[in-house]
Design a protein around this motif. Sequence first.
Motif, mmCIF file in Angstrom:
data_model
loop_
_atom_site.group_PDB
_atom_site.id
_atom_site.type_symbol
_atom_site.label_atom_id
_atom_site.label_comp_id
_atom_site.label_asym_id
_atom_site.label_seq_id
_atom_site.Cartn_x
_atom_site.Cartn_y
_atom_site.Cartn_z
ATOM 1 N N ASP A 95 33.759 -32.804 -120.720
ATOM 2 C CA ASP A 95 32.425 -32.587 -121.286
ATOM 3 C C ASP A 95 32.537 -32.105 -122.729
ATOM 4 N N VAL A 96 33.439 -31.127 -122.941
ATOM 5 C CA VAL A 96 33.624 -30.597 -124.295
ATOM 6 C C VAL A 96 34.036 -31.721 -125.232
ATOM 7 N N ILE A 97 35.041 -32.486 -124.773
ATOM 8 C CA ILE A 97 35.563 -33.553 -125.657
ATOM 9 C C ILE A 97 34.482 -34.570 -125.980
ATOM 10 N N SER A 98 33.714 -34.989 -124.960
ATOM 11 C CA SER A 98 32.736 -36.048 -125.252
ATOM 12 C C SER A 98 31.650 -35.542 -126.196
ATOM 13 N N LYS A 99 31.218 -34.295 -126.020
ATOM 14 C CA LYS A 99 30.204 -33.748 -126.928
ATOM 15 C C LYS A 99 30.732 -33.683 -128.355
ATOM 16 N N ARG A 100 31.947 -33.116 -128.477
ATOM 17 C CA ARG A 100 32.542 -32.975 -129.794
ATOM 18 C C ARG A 100 32.871 -34.326 -130.417
ATOM 19 N N PHE A 101 33.247 -35.255 -129.557
ATOM 20 C CA PHE A 101 33.641 -36.554 -130.083
ATOM 21 C C PHE A 101 32.453 -37.252 -130.741
ATOM 22 N N ILE A 102 31.297 -37.146 -130.105
ATOM 23 C CA ILE A 102 30.121 -37.804 -130.695
ATOM 24 C C ILE A 102 29.824 -37.236 -132.082
ATOM 25 N N THR A 103 29.933 -35.904 -132.208
ATOM 26 C CA THR A 103 29.708 -35.282 -133.515
ATOM 27 C C THR A 103 30.732 -35.796 -134.535
ATOM 28 N N SER A 104 31.977 -35.850 -134.102
ATOM 29 C CA SER A 104 33.038 -36.312 -135.005
ATOM 30 C C SER A 104 32.915 -37.787 -135.295
ATOM 31 N N PHE A 105 32.403 -38.538 -134.300
ATOM 32 C CA PHE A 105 32.400 -39.991 -134.420
ATOM 33 C C PHE A 105 31.704 -40.445 -135.695
ATOM 34 N N TRP A 106 30.534 -39.851 -135.985
ATOM 35 C CA TRP A 106 29.792 -40.298 -137.159
ATOM 36 C C TRP A 106 30.531 -39.980 -138.441
#
Lengths: 330, 307
Positions: A95-106
């Motif tokens: 959960d942590v990774i997916s949330k953070r990943f979306i922020t980083s993705f952009w």
Amino acid sequence: MFTIIKFLFLKTTRLALLIAAVAVLSFVLVSNSPIDPVDAYAGAAILNISPEQRDIIAQRWGVDKPPIERFLTWAGQLVQGDFGVSAIFNEPVLDVISKRFITSFWLMALAWSFSGALGFGLGLTAGAWEGSLIDRGIRIYAYTMASTPTFWVGIVLLMVFSVFLSWTPTCCAWPIGMSADQATIWQRLHHLLLPVITLSLIGIAKITLHTREKTIEAMHSDYAIFARAQGESTIGIVLRQAVRNVALPAVTLQFASLGELFGGAVLAEQVFAYPGLGRATVEAGIGGDVPLLLGIVLISTVFVFTGNSVADFIYQLVDPRMRKVAGSSS
Amino acid sequence: MLDVHDLSISFSSYTLGLKKKEVCAIRSLDLRIAPGEIMAVVGQSGAGKSLLAHALLGILPPNAKVSGSLFFKSRPLTAERLTDLRGSQIALIPQSVTYLNPLLRVGTQVARAARLSGVSRDETPPVVRRAFARYLLDKEVADWFPFQLSGGMARRVLTATATVGKADLLLADEPTNGLDSAAAGEALGHLRELADTGKAVLLITHDIKAALQVADKVTVFCAGNSVEVAAAEDFNGHGRLRHPYTKALWNALPANGFRMAMPPVITSSQNDGCLFRLYCHKQDSLCGKRLPGLRNTNGGWVRCHHA
């Protein structure tokens, strides 16, 4: 069709082996880390914890067990898709990774596109008019940026645009006091601006230098000489002859650079206090959050591996020489 | 068609520090080609043959310095005029398939050559089709990539690319390189056909034997210098050749004794005198003093004080 299945099968096997190797290696590294997870978790409160209480936490986390047993437990759960629970965020690691990943993705997607497109354009221009004033300018820029640390660029930009000029925010991915859902797209872009520029400024340099080399090579090639002998102009040679031959290696480099992009994002996010995956990595490392750290390592392995595989795949798709080897050669 | 007089090409480069160094690659070269004629330019590798072709097209690197007078169709060939003429009036037939872009379809490349030589957009497809047909290339070859071509086919594609326009002067750079004798014969045959339609062909090669099959005249190159201009018939072993270098070259052929007569002439940077004098048994003090001019001797031209 058969080739594609074979390609995917080979890549999947390789990925599985790679993940296994990375898992073992990073586990060994983490278990030899001088940071004690329990101490790091408790922080200053460690003074208020009795040795007995400390032992209870250690026992509950399994820190007291021998490393091999810990690894097997962790790997066993991993195979079932359970990455464990993050100690500092108190949430499942995925959960942590997916949330953070979306922020980083952009952040990464924008920086990646900018550095790819601008780097290719600049490199092509510099290479086509090798030795000209414009080439010299582009080269000075590229060499300077290629040897400048990401964090330093970030700090300079932050000082100039956020502190002196107050044009951009000094931290975070959205205004302080808001949650991610409340922020408008403009507010988020406003916060993304400096980190994206930082990563792009650096990323452009490498793509530019690489493209420039390849362009010079193409401009001196036999087919460029022949084109010139046919009366083609320099621009004509660049656009009709060189571009294709330069684009091929550039695409490969672009996808293979995902690893560096990730590394750059860690630094940029740290400087701009941008709550992405990179920052989570640093927090996990300092906080002794072993499940989260290992989770991020594995996920980023998949990320970089996918980038490289896409590069391979595109190469086979675009280069006629590679295409024909598999199919019917006439 | 083409008249080259006293052509010299030198390259300047900077060596250690900022010392400027000039290397002379072609010195005092004379060359004349008439329409309908194949002029073979023969010489060892490194004699500056390909440079000559590049100079005639005006595509030498920027550090090259060219002097001498060039005339094309009786008018001076200036740099500006060359920019207009290359591709449309003067065309290069390059030496190998590497001169085609590896990532572009063959048909696209021939079509581009046609456009550059002045063929209009509407006329291009039929013109390209005719060029393919003339060189017995199947229609589907147009969709191939260069790496799919065989050696002989690549040669025909290159010839088609150069002749798709209406160029009157063709520069064929080593057209028989790397081909078996059948394919080489075919390539040379194509050049003869082109010459017979009134075009002038400059055949650059190191292979005298192949050149003599189709050439009308032969210019012999030695260290960036034209030492002899002879009719093709002069190469018959009856002592009609004039220059000692030509004789040595002829005698080095397997059929004529295979005698390795001289070490390769490497440099032409020494400024005065005959370039061949160090290997010549006739040399005297005069040979070291000045470069001989081309003299007319029994129907040919020779650059020698003693021939």
